[in-house]
Design an enzyme around this catalytic site. Sequence first.
Site, PDB file in Angstrom:
ATOM      1  N   GLY A 198      70.147  -5.706  39.812  1.00 70.23           N
ATOM      2  CA  GLY A 198      70.454  -3.797  40.398  1.00 70.23           C
ATOM      3  C   GLY A 198      69.135  -3.782  39.400  1.00 70.23           C
ATOM      4  N   GLU A 212      65.837  -3.593  40.138  1.00 73.70           N
ATOM      5  CA  GLU A 212      65.691  -2.406  41.826  1.00 73.70           C
ATOM      6  C   GLU A 212      65.714  -1.161  41.040  1.00 73.70           C
ATOM      7  OE1 GLU A 212      69.060  -5.441  43.391  1.00 73.70           O
ATOM      8  OE2 GLU A 212      67.430  -5.276  44.786  1.00 73.70           O
ATOM      9  N   ALA A 226      73.754  -5.159  39.437  1.00 67.54           N
ATOM     10  CA  ALA A 226      75.148  -4.751  39.861  1.00 67.54           C
ATOM     11  C   ALA A 226      75.983  -5.344  39.148  1.00 67.54           C
ATOM     12  CB  ALA A 226      74.668  -4.582  42.110  1.00 67.54           C
TER      13      ALA A 226
END
Length: 258
Positions: free
Chosen positions: A109, A112, A66
């Site tokens: 992220g 993920e 992220a």
Amino acid sequence: MTEHETIRVERQDRVAWIHLDRPEALNALNAQLMREVVAVAKELDADDGVGAIVVTGSERAFAAGADIKEMATKSTAEMRADGHFDAWLEFADVEKPVIAAVSGYALGGGCELALMCDIILAADTATFGLPEVGLGVIPGIGGTQRLVRAVGYPKAAEIILTGRRVGAEEAERIGLVSRVVAADALLEEAGKVAAGIAAKSLPALRAAKAAMDAALEVPLTEGLALEAERFTGLFDTADQKEGMAAFSEKREPRFQHR
Ligand code: CAA
């Protein structure tokens, strides 16, 4: 399809490609990229001309997490008010097969996002990890849930609590990725896998994915009932008639994807 700033979208027959494209930030997943990926994924999911979607990054990075700079000064109230990562839930809801073709960094992220995909093909140069505890947070786009389900608690705990990086070979050994391929063959291989999937019956692919998703969510008896429902439900499709007729006639099926 609309113009985008943080991704590039390509179509090759029944395969759609989403290329993450923020090279200046190693494809860090900022809010704009999230919105663009999710909007495109939903469009492609609704398009019967698409049978499989590939998500990929650059040679150096699938995605380095992220966007840290975007969140650095936010408060809990602000993160909750803007539902910072909520749209990713919709990406995970895509009903068609999604393949992550991962080269280079897939951290935080990025890891993920790969875990939200059905199949992860990793270049031998790929590096996975969930380093969030080193930033004073935890994985926030599903990592604590999906990594535990993918590799089991002890391995996931070691990866998440230490924040260490995992190379492609180890990632394959522990079941974090589906398969490792040579870096220079990654995109070709991902294209082949995706085209192979996209040639299959779309209603069957959707049903298979829905039934497998249920395996992660519901008790076994309920999952078996759902599988039976989806299995028998396919017997009213043109593709089931075609697929089984083609077998008997010893020829390749010509699916209409309905
Ligand atoms: N967010 C924002 N910018 C990022 C970024 C990220 N996650 N990762 C890299 N960048 C930026 C860098 O700041 C740098 O920009 P500048 O040139 O403007 O400084 C550029 O991308 C290139 O990165 P580096 O110079 O750091 O490249 P490197 O080769 O030296 O290192 C790296 C590569 C090891 C991946 C390193 O960039 C790194 O550690 N990145 C962060 C990894 C990380 O912690 N990810 C988790 C993020 S938090 C998260 O994901 C929360 C969640 O669960 C949702």
